[in-house]
Write a protein that holds these residues in place. Structure first.
Motif, mmCIF file in Angstrom:
data_model
loop_
_atom_site.group_PDB
_atom_site.id
_atom_site.type_symbol
_atom_site.label_atom_id
_atom_site.label_comp_id
_atom_site.label_asym_id
_atom_site.label_seq_id
_atom_site.Cartn_x
_atom_site.Cartn_y
_atom_site.Cartn_z
ATOM 1 N N PRO A 51 0.809 -1.222 0.000
ATOM 2 C CA PRO A 51 0.000 0.000 0.000
ATOM 3 C C PRO A 51 0.842 1.273 0.000
ATOM 4 N N ARG A 52 1.940 1.275 0.782
ATOM 5 C CA ARG A 52 2.797 2.460 0.817
ATOM 6 C C ARG A 52 3.457 2.677 -0.545
ATOM 7 N N PHE A 53 3.904 1.600 -1.178
ATOM 8 C CA PHE A 53 4.473 1.723 -2.528
ATOM 9 C C PHE A 53 3.463 2.351 -3.475
ATOM 10 N N THR A 54 2.237 1.846 -3.441
ATOM 11 C CA THR A 54 1.213 2.345 -4.350
ATOM 12 C C THR A 54 0.871 3.793 -4.042
ATOM 13 N N GLY A 55 0.854 4.146 -2.760
ATOM 14 C CA GLY A 55 0.613 5.529 -2.380
ATOM 15 C C GLY A 55 1.706 6.455 -2.884
ATOM 16 N N GLU A 56 2.958 6.037 -2.745
ATOM 17 C CA GLU A 56 4.070 6.861 -3.236
ATOM 18 C C GLU A 56 4.058 6.943 -4.759
ATOM 19 N N LEU A 57 3.646 5.862 -5.401
ATOM 20 C CA LEU A 57 3.519 5.883 -6.862
ATOM 21 C C LEU A 57 2.464 6.909 -7.273
ATOM 22 N N TYR A 58 1.369 6.935 -6.556
ATOM 23 C CA TYR A 58 0.316 7.916 -6.825
ATOM 24 C C TYR A 58 0.857 9.339 -6.674
ATOM 25 N N LEU A 59 1.613 9.587 -5.607
ATOM 26 C CA LEU A 59 2.215 10.904 -5.404
ATOM 27 C C LEU A 59 3.146 11.277 -6.544
ATOM 28 N N ASN A 60 3.954 10.307 -6.960
ATOM 29 C CA ASN A 60 4.917 10.521 -8.035
ATOM 30 C C ASN A 60 4.218 10.945 -9.324
ATOM 31 N N VAL A 61 3.148 10.238 -9.662
ATOM 32 C CA VAL A 61 2.414 10.533 -10.891
ATOM 33 C C VAL A 61 1.662 11.853 -10.762
ATOM 34 N N LEU A 62 1.024 12.072 -9.621
ATOM 35 C CA LEU A 62 0.286 13.316 -9.408
ATOM 36 C C LEU A 62 1.199 14.527 -9.507
ATOM 37 N N GLU A 63 2.395 14.417 -8.937
ATOM 38 C CA GLU A 63 3.348 15.532 -9.000
ATOM 39 C C GLU A 63 3.773 15.814 -10.428
ATOM 40 N N SER A 64 3.990 14.765 -11.206
ATOM 41 C CA SER A 64 4.360 14.931 -12.611
ATOM 42 C C SER A 64 3.271 15.671 -13.376
ATOM 43 N N PHE A 103 -3.851 5.140 -14.155
ATOM 44 C CA PHE A 103 -3.641 4.916 -12.720
ATOM 45 C C PHE A 103 -4.148 6.105 -11.912
ATOM 46 N N LEU A 104 -3.826 7.309 -12.356
ATOM 47 C CA LEU A 104 -4.199 8.515 -11.610
ATOM 48 C C LEU A 104 -5.706 8.727 -11.618
ATOM 49 N N LEU A 105 -6.334 8.564 -12.773
ATOM 50 C CA LEU A 105 -7.756 8.845 -12.894
ATOM 51 C C LEU A 105 -8.628 7.753 -12.287
ATOM 52 N N SER A 106 -8.090 6.537 -12.195
ATOM 53 C CA SER A 106 -8.878 5.452 -11.617
ATOM 54 C C SER A 106 -8.766 5.417 -10.094
ATOM 55 N N HIS A 107 -7.736 6.066 -9.555
ATOM 56 C CA HIS A 107 -7.451 6.105 -8.121
ATOM 57 C C HIS A 107 -7.098 4.715 -7.584
ATOM 58 N N PRO A 108 -5.979 4.604 -6.861
ATOM 59 C CA PRO A 108 -5.628 3.328 -6.224
ATOM 60 C C PRO A 108 -6.534 3.055 -5.033
ATOM 61 N N SER A 109 -6.289 1.959 -4.351
ATOM 62 C CA SER A 109 -7.136 1.551 -3.239
ATOM 63 C C SER A 109 -7.075 2.556 -2.091
ATOM 64 N N THR A 110 -8.117 2.533 -1.260
ATOM 65 C CA THR A 110 -8.192 3.454 -0.119
ATOM 66 C C THR A 110 -7.033 3.252 0.838
ATOM 67 N N ASP A 111 -6.647 1.998 1.070
ATOM 68 C CA ASP A 111 -5.550 1.744 2.012
ATOM 69 C C ASP A 111 -4.240 2.321 1.501
ATOM 70 N N ALA A 112 -4.060 2.339 0.177
ATOM 71 C CA ALA A 112 -2.847 2.930 -0.392
ATOM 72 C C ALA A 112 -2.847 4.449 -0.219
#
Length: 202
Positions: A51-64, A103-112
């Motif tokens: 979950p933490r990996f996926t959360g950081e991936l989300y941050l990475n993409v959102l920042e880009s 990935f960004l528009l579909s949103h990852p899981s809540t726990d991530a």
């Protein structure tokens, strides 16, 4: 496609690819490590959990994505030009970064997302801070409709997001570029003052 550089970013690059291919729920840490040619220990050293990996991936993409939009207001000034370029940039970013956009528009899981909720808040606050000077300048000049910045942004980008999300989930649907000029003209008419002029796009 976004370029990734560091050893940690290597996990992000392969993670985006694998999530696109098999989905977040079906992705295992061992599968990710094997594809990244890295050890499980390396993964857990960097992220601690899936979950933490996926959360950081989300941050990475959102920042880009946000960086691409902020660059527009740094390089362009007039209301109509910025509105046009923001919509064009949004659509171009989605087309050039299909896996990241999905990935960004579909949103990852809540726990991530829960693992990075504070970082997401900080990132969004910084994004608003970067956009605010241009927005306030236009409000002072009375060139745009005065709205809360969040409402202005959703009104500006929201329709393009819907069209892009539909295209990502159904590639046979109309390509977003086909709608780009209409989206720009509608946004300019809705968000700027005294404008009835059609604006052509590149």
């Amino acid at each position: 496609m976004r370029k990734y550089g560091s050893s940690k970013d290597a996990f992000f690059a392969i993670g985006i690819q694998l999530i696109s291919e098999c989905g977040y729920q079906n992705l295992s840490v061992s599968q990710l490590c094997k594809a990244a040619n890295a050890s499980n220990g390396s993964f857990f050293h960097h992220f601690g959990s899936k979950p933490r990996f996926t959360g950081e991936l989300y941050l990475n993409v959102l920042e880009s994505y946000q960086d691409a939009l902020v660059q527009v207001v740094k390089e362009t000034s007039s209301a109509k030009a910025v509105i046009s370029e923001l919509i064009s940039t949004h659509i171009s970013w989605v087309i050039e970064n299909i896996d990241e956009a999905s990935f960004l528009l579909s949103h990852p899981s809540t726990d991530a997302l829960e693992t990075v909720k504070d970082e997401i808040k900080q990132l969004n606050t910084q994004f608003q801070s970067n956009m605010s000077p241009w927005y306030q300048e236009q409000c002072d000049k009375q060139t745009i409709t005065p709205l809360p910045l969040e409402v202005f942004y959703f009104q500006l980008i929201g329709p393009a997001q819907i069209i892009c999300r539909n295209w990502l989930s159904n590639p046979d649907s109309t390509h977003p570029k086909i709608h780009q000029e209409h989206l720009i003209n509608c946004a300019i008419k809705a968000l700027t003052t005294g404008c009835n002029v059609k604006v052509a796009t590149p």
